[in-house]
Design a protein around this motif. Structure first.
Motif, PDB file in Angstrom:
ATOM      1  N   TRP A   1     -31.682 -31.274  52.521  1.00  0.00           N
ATOM      2  CA  TRP A   1     -31.338 -32.542  53.171  1.00  0.00           C
ATOM      3  C   TRP A   1     -29.828 -32.718  53.253  1.00  0.00           C
ATOM      4  O   TRP A   1     -29.311 -33.345  54.180  1.00  0.00           O
ATOM      5  N   GLU A   2     -29.114 -32.145  52.280  1.00  0.00           N
ATOM      6  CA  GLU A   2     -27.657 -32.295  52.288  1.00  0.00           C
ATOM      7  C   GLU A   2     -27.058 -31.622  53.516  1.00  0.00           C
ATOM      8  O   GLU A   2     -26.054 -32.074  54.058  1.00  0.00           O
ATOM      9  N   ILE A   3     -27.674 -30.523  53.926  1.00  0.00           N
ATOM     10  CA  ILE A   3     -27.167 -29.810  55.098  1.00  0.00           C
ATOM     11  C   ILE A   3     -27.420 -30.624  56.365  1.00  0.00           C
ATOM     12  O   ILE A   3     -26.518 -30.825  57.180  1.00  0.00           O
ATOM     13  N   VAL A   4     -28.647 -31.123  56.507  1.00  0.00           N
ATOM     14  CA  VAL A   4     -28.961 -31.911  57.706  1.00  0.00           C
ATOM     15  C   VAL A   4     -28.123 -33.191  57.740  1.00  0.00           C
ATOM     16  O   VAL A   4     -27.519 -33.532  58.758  1.00  0.00           O
ATOM     17  N   PHE A   5     -28.061 -33.866  56.603  1.00  0.00           N
ATOM     18  CA  PHE A   5     -27.322 -35.120  56.561  1.00  0.00           C
ATOM     19  C   PHE A   5     -25.827 -34.876  56.788  1.00  0.00           C
ATOM     20  O   PHE A   5     -25.151 -35.649  57.474  1.00  0.00           O
TER      21      PHE A   5
END
Ligand SMILES: Nc1ncnc2c1ncn2[C@@H]1O[C@H](COP(=O)(O)OP(=O)(O)OP(=O)(O)O)[C@@H](O)[C@H]1O
Ligand SMILES: [Mg+2]
Lengths: 278, 327
Positions: free
Chosen positions: A108-112
């Motif tokens: 999620w850190e990558i997408v966010f």
């Protein structure tokens, strides 16, 4: 932390790939043309033999201002989609995503992080373009449309809504399929918005309903119409339907729906990317 | 009936518990890992234990499931069933990856970055502080021989240079466990030797290395243990030492041989074949070669060559995996 690293990377990539430069240069050209056009039209109407009063003058200025913002909204929406349409699908297809995701980071850190990077870019772009339009109109004629901040806020929501949709599509589709999806949705919103405009003008409830349904599918046109409604002066509204103005006003509920939609699109992108084999 | 089933269930649970609690000494432990892509079974049943500090070779023909297996261990691909642990954490736990390095098979990276920017980015993703990166990056660039290309964009790198920078990226955090997926596929002989030396150095430093490869000579030199896999199943696991210390065949080229002398060789070998000036004997180990030489010389034989022919890893590979071309 990771989120910021990825956001910065996204920004830097747009910079290196000359996307920022192209957007800036074309944005400035647009503003220059708009400014020159507005200046001459404004001069002409001000000294015209009809001798319009200030009230009528401001109606014309408002109409020109809304036409400018309509283009800004369109360009920002294009930017939102074009910059982000291949960011996930492209990295998955090329395999560059593998060295990122195999680090001690959560997906999620990558997408966010990507979302933040693109949202930051869109914010700057919107500030430049819409801020430039507002500023030019004010400097040239001293006119300031009502509720400008509220209106620009709605344009911003529209931009990040499309960004979220394009990220969500990119998490599961190829770049091409994702482009077809997002522009397809954009087209639905556009034509739905028109049908609703006409429907409300000729007072045909079915046509209005078609428009509402299309707004539920993707509320981007509805957000524009609400923004236009906020910023237009009453007489312009009376002109009836034009692409730049709102004959029927989307409700606050629809605005709220747009905001929730933008948030859910981001969450959907995260969820889809989380479950995916890379 | 129900009780028996319950017992069996309990036993299985105990075995599970035992298996997973061995993870103290294990860097990787998996049990029945399986991955299906639609109907295609990429990995059928991977049960594996890799000890800490070991250099583990993962061998198999194209399409055997090596890359898929590594990706499951790294959390890039979700297994259809089965479980495993990497460095004591369950598969997919992002915290364990702090101590893991990975060099992917296709080494495609963000090619608009320079070498230094690229390593900085990945160092940041490892949460390494800036000062540490400032030290570590020049070190690594030198290790992989790219110090002259530090400021060059990766877009301008050749295939082998990309593979080298990929290797540097995998070692940024001084990992406890490194996955190398065919690390020498794009390298010249110098680069191959470099990778071999790096693997040996890592191993001396206590790092566990998981090496996917079908370059057998390389595996032969670097690995402690190898697993052979085909169609997603581990066929056999064997230590390379046992392979080296096992039986060997010796070829002898000599003049003045006669029947008596040849018969005398049966002291050392059950399997002696003579063909003119050529002798071939199977020995239990290489320790007896000097004795054989002395025996021949003392009996007036002119010895031109004694050549041990080990059962190479390639022979073993073909033996285990088979030669059928179908994948
Ligand atoms: N994403 C995917 N979708 C469908 N099938 C896949 C996918 N990835 C791998 N496979 C299939 O799974 C099998 C194992 O592939 P894998 O890449 O793990 O093999 P490999 O042992 O690494 O081969 P190589 O030595 O060629 O690198 C192959 O038959 C491959 O076709
Ligand atoms: Mg492979």
């Amino acid at each position: 932390m990771t989120t910021l690293v990825i956001a910065r990377l996204t920004f830097r990539e747009a910079g290196r790939r000359k996307i920022l430069l192209a957007a800036l240069v074309l944005g400035l050209i647009y503003l220059a043309i708009y400014g020159v056009g507005f200046y001459y039209v404004d001069q002409e109407t001000t000294r015209s033999q009809f001798g319009p009063g200030l009230l009528e003058l401001n109606q014309i200025r408002n109409f020109l201002f809304m036409a400018g913002l309509y283009v800004v909204n369109f360009l920002t929406a294009m930017m939102a989609v074009l910059t982000s349409v291949d960011t996930l699908s492209g990295e998955i297809a090329s395999g560059t995503i593998q060295t990122l995701v195999s680090k001690p980071v959560q997906r999620w850190e990558i997408v966010f992080g990507k979302w933040l990077g693109f949202a930051g870019m869109l914010t700057l772009y919107l500030l430049l373009m819409a801020g430039g339009t507002v500023g030019l109109v004010y400097i040239i004629s001293g006119y300031l449309a009502p509720n400008v901040l509220r209106g620009l806020g709605l344009l911003w929501v529209n931009a990040v809504l499309l960004l979220g949709v394009s990220l969500a599509g990119g998490a599961i589709l190829s770049t091409l399929a994702n482009g077809v999806l997002v522009f397809g949705l954009f087209g639905i919103a556009f034509i739905g918005g028109w049908i609703e405009q006409i429907g409300s003008f000729i007072q045909n409830q079915t046509a209005v309903n078609v428009g509402i349904i299309s707004s539920l599918i993707i509320p981007s046109e509805a957000l524009w119409k609400r923004a236009a409604f906020e910023m237009q002066s009453p007489l312009v509204a009376a002109l009836g339907f034009s692409p730049f103005t709102a004959a029927s006003m989307p409700s606050l509920l629809m605005v709220l729906y747009g905001m929730v939609y933008a948030l859910l699109a981001l969450l959907l992108a995260i969820g889809l990317f989380n479950r995916r084999d890379l | 009936m129900a009780r028996i089933t319950f017992h069996a269930f309990l036993c299985l649970q105990l075995i599970d518990y035992y298996y997973l609690s061995m993870s103290e000494s294990a860097a990787i432990i998996t049990q029945g890992l399986k991955k299906e892509f639609g109907d295609k079974v990429a990995v059928a049943d991977l049960t594996l234990k890799v000890d800490k500090g070991e250099v583990f070779g993962f061998l198999g023909p194209n399409g055997a499931g090596k890359t898929t297996a590594v990706k499951m261990l790294l959390g890039l691909i979700y297994p259809t069933s089965g479980k495993g642990e990497v460095l004591g954490s369950p598969l997919g736990d992002h915290r364990a990856r702090n101590r893991v390095g990975f060099m992917p098979e296709h080494f495609r990276f963000h090619d608009w970055l320079t070498a230094v920017e690229f390593l900085n980015l990945h160092g940041n993703l490892y949460h390494m502080p800036g000062e540490r990166l400032d030290e570590r990056i020049p070190e690594l660039l030198e290790l992989v021989g790219l110090q002259a290309h530090a400021e060059k964009k990766l877009r301008a790198f050749s295939k082998g240079m990309l593979q080298r920078i990929g290797l540097a990226q995998a070692l940024l955090n001084d990992p406890e466990l490194v996955f190398l997926d065919e690390p020498t596929s794009g390298l010249d002989p110098v680069g191959r030797r470099l990778v071999r030396d790096i693997i040996r150095e890592l191993s001396n430093g206590g790092t566990t290395v998981f090496l996917n490869s079908h370059l057998l000579s390389e595996v032969e030199i670097t690995c402690d243990r190898v697993a052979f896999i085909r169609q997603g199943e581990v066929l056999t696991t064997s230590s390379l030492k046992s392979l080296v210390e096992g039986e060997l065949t010796v070829e002898v080229r000599a003049r003045n041989l006669n029947q008596d002398i040849v018969s005398g060789l049966e002291r050392w070998s059950q399997n002696v074949r003579a063909d003119g000036d050529h002798l071939s004997l199977t020995l239990s180990g290489e320790a007896v070669i000097p004795e054989i030489n002395q025996y021949l010389v003392e009996n007036g034989v002119d010895v031109y060559a004694i050549r041990p022919k080990q059962l190479s890893l390639e022979d073993l590979f073909i033996q285990v995996v088979g030669t059928e071309g179908g994948l």
